[in-house]
Design a protein around this motif. Structure first.
Motif, PDB file in Angstrom:
ATOM      1  N   HIS A   7      12.642 -13.997  47.756  1.00  0.00           N
ATOM      2  CA  HIS A   7      13.645 -13.486  46.827  1.00  0.00           C
ATOM      3  C   HIS A   7      13.188 -13.667  45.385  1.00  0.00           C
ATOM      4  N   ASN A  18      22.373 -12.678  49.021  1.00  0.00           N
ATOM      5  CA  ASN A  18      21.966 -12.315  50.387  1.00  0.00           C
ATOM      6  C   ASN A  18      22.376 -13.370  51.407  1.00  0.00           C
ATOM      7  N   SER A  45      17.813  -8.421  51.938  1.00  0.00           N
ATOM      8  CA  SER A  45      18.815  -7.350  51.938  1.00  0.00           C
ATOM      9  C   SER A  45      18.459  -6.215  52.895  1.00  0.00           C
ATOM     10  N   ILE A  61      20.060  -7.509  55.867  1.00  0.00           N
ATOM     11  CA  ILE A  61      21.511  -7.605  55.653  1.00  0.00           C
ATOM     12  C   ILE A  61      22.162  -6.235  55.801  1.00  0.00           C
TER      13      ILE A  61
END
Length: 315
Positions: free
Chosen positions: A161, A170, A219, A222
């Motif tokens: 990240h 996230n 993400s 996700i």
């Protein structure tokens, strides 16, 4: 003439009846027998059964023959503990710590270019593991990226990240979505969904991003979870009205905020939907085989796309 007693000393000449003893404790007399194997058992060895008592061996054998509880989609009930969700969050947090340490005082946590500086900047770790198509780190230097053979980036990128805000957003979404999905699917199927959706998003980023544009973040996975939740809730006949607005907000966020990988999010969304269909609509009789085969088809399709893109960049 007097009649002699028999060999065992009874009046009729037959053997003297003996009291049964526990098959595990030969010094303990008992008249109770196991209802399954009919062996004598003492009070210490008795196990309550639906009818009568059973010995320890028969109880253990019965437990082995009982099929473990399964979810509606064939997963194990262990998913209710959310261990995979917690492990994924821990891995992402660990990767963030390592990324910050690798930066040596840079802007790894905040101060990058995204969200007005709230997102962090790149670090040596994100440079190594983010999705990068085909580019060099320095002018006229050696090219790096997936097309240069660094295929691991398609997996490592979903655990890296750009800053703490990026990570927290996230991980909050993973915590909210992951526990329910893991409980519904079971640990193994949920992990497969997460990894394949994340891979699909990273493959899309590889296909449609500029060769020198790097992207990373959970993400991609996700967004796949969002799509899978919608598909699974529909399969179960449950209300999905609460999911749609959240998904729409995230899509608006994707298309309006700079420095967000649109291909990565959309790719993760579509791959998650495909995985959701495979997991939720598999026929009951051969569910595991169908789910495994469907997942394999998705992975082969993603591999084919990667090969095509690599040929385009290096040909």
């Amino acid at each position: 003439m007097t009649e002699r007693p028999g060999p065992a000393g009874d009046a009729t000449g037959g053997p003297v009846p003996t009291t049964p003893v526990c098959y595990r404790h030969s010094d303990r007399e008992t008249y109770v027998r196991c209802t399954r194997c009919d062996r004598p058992i003492c009070p210490e060895c008795m196990r309550e059964a639906s009818v009568g008592h059973q010995c320890p061996e028969c109880v253990n054998e019965g437990r082995r023959s009982v099929r473990p509880a399964r979810t509606a989609f064939g997963g194990g009930a262990a998913g209710r503990r959310g261990l995979v969700t917690r492990t994924l969050i821990a891995l992402n947090v660990l990767a963030m710590v390592l990324s910050i340490l690798s930066d040596r005082g840079g802007d790894a946590m905040v101060g990058g270019s995204g969200l007005g500086g709230l997102l962090g900047g790149g670090t040596p770790l994100t440079e190594w593991g983010a999705v990068l198509s085909y580019a060099s780190y320095v002018p006229f230097g050696e090219p790096h990226g997936v097309a240069a053979g660094e295929w691991y980036r398609l997996v490592t990128a979903m655990f890296l990240h750009y800053g703490l805000v990026h990570l927290l957003l996230n991980m909050w979404a993973l915590w909210v979505l992951g526990r329910d999905l893991e409980a519904l699917l079971g640990p193994l199927r949920f992990l497969g969904l997460y990894l394949v959706a994340g891979l699909g998003g990273n493959v899309a980023a590889y296909l449609f991003s500029e060769p020198n544009a790097a992207s990373a973040g959970a993400s991609t996975a996700i967004f796949g979870l969002f799509a899978a939740v919608f598909v699974i809730m529909r399969r179960l006949g449950r209300d999905t009205s609460a999911i749609v607005p959240i998904l729409v907000i995230n899509l608006i966020f994707t298309f309006t905020v700079p420095n967000i990988s649109i291909p990565g999010h959309i790719g993760g969304l579509l791959t998650g939907a495909a995985m959701g269909l495979v997991l939720a609509y598999a026929p009951r009789m051969r569910r595991s085989v169908f789910q495994a085969a469907g997942t394999a088809v998705i992975l082969v399709a993603l591999l084919g796309l990667v090969l095509v893109r690599t040929a385009m960049l290096t040909g």
